[in-house]
Write a protein that holds these residues in place. Structure first.
Motif, PDB file in Angstrom:
ATOM      1  N   MET A 193       0.820  -1.211   0.000  1.00  0.00           N
ATOM      2  CA  MET A 193       0.000   0.000   0.000  1.00  0.00           C
ATOM      3  C   MET A 193       0.853   1.260   0.000  1.00  0.00           C
ATOM      4  N   ALA A 194       2.078   1.139   0.533  1.00  0.00           N
ATOM      5  CA  ALA A 194       2.987   2.290   0.563  1.00  0.00           C
ATOM      6  C   ALA A 194       3.679   2.492  -0.783  1.00  0.00           C
ATOM      7  N   GLY A 195       3.395   1.588  -1.752  1.00  0.00           N
ATOM      8  CA  GLY A 195       3.923   1.763  -3.099  1.00  0.00           C
ATOM      9  C   GLY A 195       5.103   0.877  -3.449  1.00  0.00           C
ATOM     10  N   ASP A 196       5.475  -0.050  -2.556  1.00  0.00           N
ATOM     11  CA  ASP A 196       6.613  -0.932  -2.816  1.00  0.00           C
ATOM     12  C   ASP A 196       6.217  -1.967  -3.869  1.00  0.00           C
ATOM     13  N   LYS A 197       6.805  -1.875  -5.058  1.00  0.00           N
ATOM     14  CA  LYS A 197       6.456  -2.763  -6.167  1.00  0.00           C
ATOM     15  C   LYS A 197       6.742  -4.224  -5.828  1.00  0.00           C
ATOM     16  N   LYS A 198       7.826  -4.474  -5.099  1.00  0.00           N
ATOM     17  CA  LYS A 198       8.162  -5.855  -4.730  1.00  0.00           C
ATOM     18  C   LYS A 198       6.991  -6.517  -4.008  1.00  0.00           C
ATOM     19  N   TYR A 199       6.420  -5.808  -3.050  1.00  0.00           N
ATOM     20  CA  TYR A 199       5.362  -6.420  -2.244  1.00  0.00           C
ATOM     21  C   TYR A 199       3.992  -6.318  -2.901  1.00  0.00           C
ATOM     22  N   GLN A 200       3.828  -5.396  -3.841  1.00  0.00           N
ATOM     23  CA  GLN A 200       2.612  -5.435  -4.648  1.00  0.00           C
ATOM     24  C   GLN A 200       2.568  -6.725  -5.456  1.00  0.00           C
ATOM     25  N   ASP A 201       3.743  -7.231  -5.837  1.00  0.00           N
ATOM     26  CA  ASP A 201       3.818  -8.496  -6.577  1.00  0.00           C
ATOM     27  C   ASP A 201       3.674  -9.714  -5.666  1.00  0.00           C
ATOM     28  N   TYR A 202       3.596  -9.505  -4.350  1.00  0.00           N
ATOM     29  CA  TYR A 202       3.314 -10.613  -3.428  1.00  0.00           C
ATOM     30  C   TYR A 202       1.818 -10.942  -3.423  1.00  0.00           C
ATOM     31  N   TYR A 203       1.030 -10.056  -4.009  1.00  0.00           N
ATOM     32  CA  TYR A 203      -0.417 -10.244  -4.093  1.00  0.00           C
ATOM     33  C   TYR A 203      -0.829 -10.083  -5.559  1.00  0.00           C
ATOM     34  N   TYR A 204      -2.097 -10.332  -5.839  1.00  0.00           N
ATOM     35  CA  TYR A 204      -2.630 -10.091  -7.185  1.00  0.00           C
ATOM     36  C   TYR A 204      -3.191  -8.675  -7.210  1.00  0.00           C
ATOM     37  N   THR A 205      -2.421  -7.729  -7.699  1.00  0.00           N
ATOM     38  CA  THR A 205      -2.872  -6.336  -7.744  1.00  0.00           C
ATOM     39  C   THR A 205      -2.814  -5.821  -9.179  1.00  0.00           C
ATOM     40  N   TYR A 206      -3.800  -4.979  -9.520  1.00  0.00           N
ATOM     41  CA  TYR A 206      -3.928  -4.509 -10.905  1.00  0.00           C
ATOM     42  C   TYR A 206      -4.335  -3.039 -10.920  1.00  0.00           C
ATOM     43  N   PRO A 207      -3.844  -2.269 -11.923  1.00  0.00           N
ATOM     44  CA  PRO A 207      -4.141  -0.831 -11.968  1.00  0.00           C
ATOM     45  C   PRO A 207      -5.546  -0.519 -12.468  1.00  0.00           C
ATOM     46  N   ASP A 208      -6.185  -1.485 -13.151  1.00  0.00           N
ATOM     47  CA  ASP A 208      -7.530  -1.242 -13.672  1.00  0.00           C
ATOM     48  C   ASP A 208      -8.325  -2.544 -13.607  1.00  0.00           C
ATOM     49  N   ARG A 209      -9.538  -2.539 -14.165  1.00  0.00           N
ATOM     50  CA  ARG A 209     -10.442  -3.682 -14.038  1.00  0.00           C
ATOM     51  C   ARG A 209     -10.279  -4.702 -15.171  1.00  0.00           C
ATOM     52  N   LYS A 210      -9.356  -4.505 -16.094  1.00  0.00           N
ATOM     53  CA  LYS A 210      -9.267  -5.407 -17.239  1.00  0.00           C
ATOM     54  C   LYS A 210      -9.059  -6.859 -16.805  1.00  0.00           C
ATOM     55  N   LEU A 211      -7.967  -7.157 -16.088  1.00  0.00           N
ATOM     56  CA  LEU A 211      -7.703  -8.529 -15.658  1.00  0.00           C
ATOM     57  C   LEU A 211      -8.660  -8.986 -14.553  1.00  0.00           C
ATOM     58  N   PRO A 212      -8.990  -8.145 -13.574  1.00  0.00           N
ATOM     59  CA  PRO A 212      -9.997  -8.564 -12.605  1.00  0.00           C
ATOM     60  C   PRO A 212     -11.307  -8.999 -13.250  1.00  0.00           C
ATOM     61  N   ASP A 213     -11.758  -8.283 -14.265  1.00  0.00           N
ATOM     62  CA  ASP A 213     -13.000  -8.666 -14.941  1.00  0.00           C
ATOM     63  C   ASP A 213     -12.852  -9.999 -15.658  1.00  0.00           C
ATOM     64  N   GLU A 214     -11.670 -10.248 -16.230  1.00  0.00           N
ATOM     65  CA  GLU A 214     -11.439 -11.539 -16.877  1.00  0.00           C
ATOM     66  C   GLU A 214     -11.468 -12.662 -15.847  1.00  0.00           C
ATOM     67  N   PHE A 215     -10.859 -12.431 -14.684  1.00  0.00           N
ATOM     68  CA  PHE A 215     -10.918 -13.427 -13.609  1.00  0.00           C
ATOM     69  C   PHE A 215     -12.359 -13.660 -13.162  1.00  0.00           C
ATOM     70  N   GLU A 216     -13.111 -12.578 -12.972  1.00  0.00           N
ATOM     71  CA  GLU A 216     -14.476 -12.674 -12.440  1.00  0.00           C
ATOM     72  C   GLU A 216     -15.386 -13.517 -13.341  1.00  0.00           C
ATOM     73  N   SER A 217     -15.076 -13.587 -14.629  1.00  0.00           N
ATOM     74  CA  SER A 217     -15.945 -14.326 -15.540  1.00  0.00           C
ATOM     75  C   SER A 217     -15.992 -15.824 -15.223  1.00  0.00           C
ATOM     76  N   SER A 218     -14.983 -16.324 -14.494  1.00  0.00           N
ATOM     77  CA  SER A 218     -14.974 -17.759 -14.176  1.00  0.00           C
ATOM     78  C   SER A 218     -14.812 -18.056 -12.691  1.00  0.00           C
ATOM     79  N   LEU A 219     -14.569 -17.017 -11.873  1.00  0.00           N
ATOM     80  CA  LEU A 219     -14.398 -17.246 -10.437  1.00  0.00           C
ATOM     81  C   LEU A 219     -15.752 -17.277  -9.733  1.00  0.00           C
ATOM     82  N   PRO A 220     -16.031 -18.314  -8.920  1.00  0.00           N
ATOM     83  CA  PRO A 220     -17.255 -18.311  -8.113  1.00  0.00           C
ATOM     84  C   PRO A 220     -17.101 -17.367  -6.923  1.00  0.00           C
ATOM     85  N   GLU A 221     -18.203 -17.090  -6.248  1.00  0.00           N
ATOM     86  CA  GLU A 221     -18.170 -16.238  -5.059  1.00  0.00           C
ATOM     87  C   GLU A 221     -18.222 -17.123  -3.823  1.00  0.00           C
ATOM     88  N   VAL A 222     -17.260 -16.953  -2.921  1.00  0.00           N
ATOM     89  CA  VAL A 222     -17.219 -17.756  -1.700  1.00  0.00           C
ATOM     90  C   VAL A 222     -18.258 -17.257  -0.706  1.00  0.00           C
TER      91      VAL A 222
END
Length: 646
Positions: A193-222
Motif C-alpha cells: 500500500m505504501a507503493g513498494d512494487k516488490k510487495y505489490q507483486d506478493y499479491y494479485y494487484t492490478y491498476p484497472d479492471r481489465k484482468l480482474p474482470d477476466e478473472f471474475e468471468s470464471s471465479l465463483p463467489e465464496v
C-alpha cells in the motif's frame, strides 16, 4: 515408495537413541533424498527460476531453516520417523476449540489439560491465536502474523509453555497455517500500500479492471452475501487487489517464487513453536489462473507437495492437514496423485463422510452414504482422515450429484430438502439450524448450528419432550461412535462432548451478527462440566458415554487406520454397517440404525463374518454379550453396536 517411507527406512539404520544421532548428517540425507522432487516441482511452477536465480536461493534457505529448528524438536522428529505413522494410531483422539471461548487464554487452556485427559483427548486443534485486525477478521483467519500471539490469548512464551506441557503428557497440538492469504494489515500488504512494487507483486494487484474482470468471468463467489465478487479497490495503493474471501483478506500470489520461499519460512517458524500437525487453510485456492475457477488446480497440488517435501527435509516429524472442503473426487487428490501419491498431505478432512452422515440423519436412509463411500478412490496407506461431525464452520453439502440421481432423487430438490430440514423450514423436523450463505442465483446454501441443536436436543429441551431428548442424545452418541470407529482421527468439536446448544449471543455483536456460524462457536460451559459427576442430565449422559467410547477406541488396536475398513451394505436402507479388519480376533463389526424405529437384520451375514459364538454376540459398547433369540438381530433407534470376535 513415498518419501516418508524412504526417510523412515533411512532413520531405521541409525542409532536407536536419537540423542546420539548425527542430526546434520540425517538432514543432509533427507535433503539429497528429496532434492530431485523439490527441484522438479519448483521448476514446474517457476520455469524461469533458473534465470532469476531463485532455485539456488531455495537450496540456501533449507539449511538455514534447519539450523533454526530447536534441538529437542529435531530429536522428536527422529523418534517419529522410527515409530511409523504415529498420526494413524487408534490412540489418537482430537478436539477442536477456540482458546478464548474454551478458557480465556493460553494459560487458561493449559490449566484444563486434565479435562482432556479425563475425556481421553490427546490432540488439540486450537483455532488461530496469532495477531489479527480489530473488528472483522474471519475468526482470526485474517492474519497479521504467522507466529506472534495476539495479546488477548497471552504471549509466545505462553504458547511455548503449552506445547512443552503437551509434549510432557504425550499430547499433540494442531495449529492453522493460513496459506492462501494474509490480512490487509500484514507487513507485506502495508508495504504494498505504501507503493513498494516488490510487495505489490506478493499479491494479485492490478491498476484497472481489465484482468480482474477476466478473472471474475470464471471465479465463483465464496461469500456472495457478505463479500460479493473477488476483487477490492484499495484507495491507498490505487489498485485492485484479489480478495476471494473477504475484502480484508488479500490472496497471496504464488506465481512469484519469493512468496513461496517467504511462506516456507513462516511455515517452519510455526512448526518450531512445537506444533505437531499444521492445518493448511484454504489450500484449494492457492493457484489462480485465468479462465478457470482457480480451485483445485494441478499447480495448487504441486505447490502443496513442494511445501511438504521441503518441510519433510527440515522437520520430518510434523505432518500437514489439508483443509479442502471440496467434492469427494477432489478431496482424495490432496494425499497426492501419480508419482506424488502419498507425498502431498498426510491428513485430510473427511468432509464427504461428515456431509453424508447429516444426510442420513435427515433422510433416515443410508443408501446415498454407501453409494458415495463405495465409489471414493482409496487413499494412500500413509494417509489418514480427520473424521468429524461438526467444526467451527458451516456444513457444506459436498456430495456428488450423480449419486443423488442414482438413488432416485433430484439433486436440486434434495439439497433444498436438507436445507429446509435443518434450518427450521419443516415443522416436524427436530433440527434448529440456520442457512448460511444462501445463493439465490443457484439455490446453493450451507447449514450452521451446533450438533446438539441440529440433532434435536435444543427443541426437545425447549418443549420438555422426553422422547425427543432421548432420541437426540442417541443421535449424538451414534454419530460420535461412527467417527471414533471409522478409519482416521476422530475430531470432536469443543462443547459437543457436553451437548452444547446454539449460542445466539453473536446477534448482539456488530462485528459478528452477519455471520451465523458464530451460533456454533459458544463458550465452554464449565458450570455444566462441574456437575458431570453429580447430576444426571442429557449433558452428563453424553459426556460419560463419549468418554467410555473413547476409552474403548484407544484400547482397540484394529481402530488404527491402516486402510483396513470394509463397507458392508445391507438390504435394510436404515442400517449402516462396516468392519475394521485385521483378519484376527481383534476385528470389529460396526452396525448402526439411522431410524427412530427399531430395525432388524438377518444374523446370517454377521455369523458368516465370525461374530456369532454360541448364539451370542459380544458388544464392546454395552460391554456384554447379546443373546440371540432368533435369526434376527434387533437394533434400537439410533443404536450403534461394536461387535467383537473375542
Amino acid at each position: 515408495m513415498n518419501q516418508t517411507s524412504l526417510h523412515r527406512m533411512l532413520a531405521s539404520n541409525k542409532p536407536d537413541n536419537p540423542e546420539k544421532a548425527n542430526l546434520k548428517e540425517l538432514f543432509d540425507l533427507r535433503l539429497s533424498t528429496n532434492l530431485s522432487i523439490i527441484q522438479n516441482l519448483f521448476l514446474s511452477l517457476y520455469p524461469e527460476a533458473t534465470l532469476q536465480n531463485s532455485f539456488p536461493l531455495l537450496l540456501e534457505l533449507l539449511p538455514e531453516l534447519y539450523k533454526k529448528r530447536p534441538e529437542n524438536l529435531k530429536i522428536q522428529d527422529l523418534r517419529r520417523l522410527k515409530h511409523a505413522n504415529w498420526y494413524q494410531s487408534e490412540k489418537m483422539v482430537g478436539m477442536q476449540l477456540y482458546v478464548d471461548h474454551f478458557n480465556k487464554n493460553l494459560k487458561g487452556l493449559e490449566t484444563k489439560i486434565g479435562y482432556f485427559e479425563k475425556l481421553g483427548v490427546n490432540l488439540l486443534h486450537i483455532m488461530p491465536v496469532t495477531t489479527r485486525p480489530k473488528g472483522e477478521n474471519d475468526g482470526g483467519y485474517a492474519v497479521n502474523s504467522y507466529t506472534q500471539v495476539d495479546k488477548k490469548y497471552g504471549s509466545k512464551a505462553d504458547l511455548l509453555n503449552l506445547t512443552k506441557k503437551l509434549r510432557s503428557k504425550n499430547m499433540h497440538l494442531m495449529m492453522d497455517f493460513v496459506v492462501n492469504h494474509t490480512s490487509d494489515e500484514f507487513p507485506w500488504a502495508k508495504k504494498a500500500m505504501a507503493g513498494d512494487k516488490k510487495y505489490q507483486d506478493y499479491y494479485y494487484t492490478y491498476p484497472d479492471r481489465k484482468l480482474p474482470d477476466e478473472f471474475e468471468s470464471s471465479l465463483p463467489e465464496v461469500f456472495p452475501q457478505t463479500s460479493p465478487g473477488n476483487f477490492t479497490f484499495n484507495t491507498k495503493m490505487n489498485r485492485w487487489v484479489m480478495t476471494v474471501f473477504n475484502d480484508y483478506q488479500w490472496d497471496l500470489n504464488y506465481t512469484n517464487p519469493m512468496v513461496f520461499m517467504d511462506m516456507l519460512t513462516n511455515l517452519v517458524e510455526l512448526a518450531n513453536l512445537g506444533v505437531d500437525v499444521i492445518r493448511f487453510d484454504a489450500l484449494a485456492f492457492l493457484w489462480k489462473k485465468l479462465g478457470t475457477n482457480s480451485q483445485n488446480l494441478p499447480e495448487a497440488h504441486s505447490l502443496v507437495t513442494l511445501f511438504r517435501m521441503c518441510l519433510q527435509v527440515v522437520a520430518p516429524g510434523v505432518v500437514l492437514l489439508a483443509e479442502a472442503i471440496v467434492s469427494p473426487q477432489e478431496i482424495i487428490k490432496y494425499f497426492g496423485e501419480g508419482i506424488n501419491k502419498g507425498n502431498e498431505c498426510e491428513i485430510a478432512y473427511n468432509a464427504t463422510l461428515m456431509a453424508l452422515l447429516w444426510n442420513s440423519i435427515a433422510t433416515k436412509k443410508t443408501h446415498l452414504l454407501y453409494k458415495n463411500l463405495m465409489n471414493l478412490p482409496s487413499k494412500p496407506i500413509e494417509g489418514t482422515w480427520i473424521n468429524y461431525i461438526r467444526c467451527h464452520d458451516d456444513i457444506g453439502l459436498s456430495f456428488d450429484d450423480r449419486y443423488i440421481y442414482e438413488v432416485g432423487w433430484d439433486a436440486s430438490s434434495h439439497r433444498k430438502f436438507l436445507l429446509d430440514y435443518y434450518c427450521q423450514k419443516l415443522d416436524w423436523s427436530p433440527a434448529m439450524g440456520q442457512v448460511f450463505m444462501y445463493n439465490p442465483k443457484n439455490g446453493d446454501g450451507r447449514i450452521t448450528g451446533s450438533a446438539a441443536s441440529l440433532l434435536g436436543l435444543e427443541k426437545g429441551l425447549d418443549q420438555n419432550d422426553e422422547e425427543l431428548i432421548k432420541l437426540a442424545v442417541n443421535k449424538i452418541l451414534m454419530l460420535h461412535a461412527i467417527i471414533l470407529s471409522y478409519g482416521g482421527i476422530p475430531m470432536i468439536y469443543a462443547g459437543d462432548e457436553i451437548g452444547t446448544l446454539n449460542d445466539y449471543s453473536y446477534l448482539k455483536n456488530k462485528d459478528l451478527k452477519e455471520d451465523n456460524r458464530w451460533a456454533n462457536r459458544p463458550k465452554q460451559d464449565w458450570k455444566t462440566v462441574a456437575g458431570l459427576d453429580k447430576i444426571d442430565t442429557p449433558q452428563t449422559q453424553i459426556f460419560h458415554s463419549l468418554k467410555k467410547l473413547i476409552r474403548i477406541r484407544r484400547n482397540t488396536p484394529v481402530f488404527a487406520d491402516i486402510n483396513n475398513l470394509l463397507l458392508h451394505p445391507t438390504p435394510n436402507a436404515h442400517i449402516f454397517m462396516f468392519e475394521r479388519r485385521n483378519n484376527s480376533d481383534e476385528d470389529v463389526l460396526v452396525i448402526c440404525n439411522f431410524d427412530e424405529k427399531l430395525h432388524m437384520i438377518d444374523t446370517a451375514g454377521v455369523a458368516s463374518k465370525g461374530y456369532v459364538a454360541g448364539g451370542k454376540l459380544k458388544d464392546l459398547v454395552l460391554g456384554e454379550s447379546i443373546t440371540l433369540k432368533s435369526s434376527l438381530l434387533e437394533i434400537n433407534p439410533y443404536q450403534i453396536l461394536w461387535l467383537s470376535k473375542s
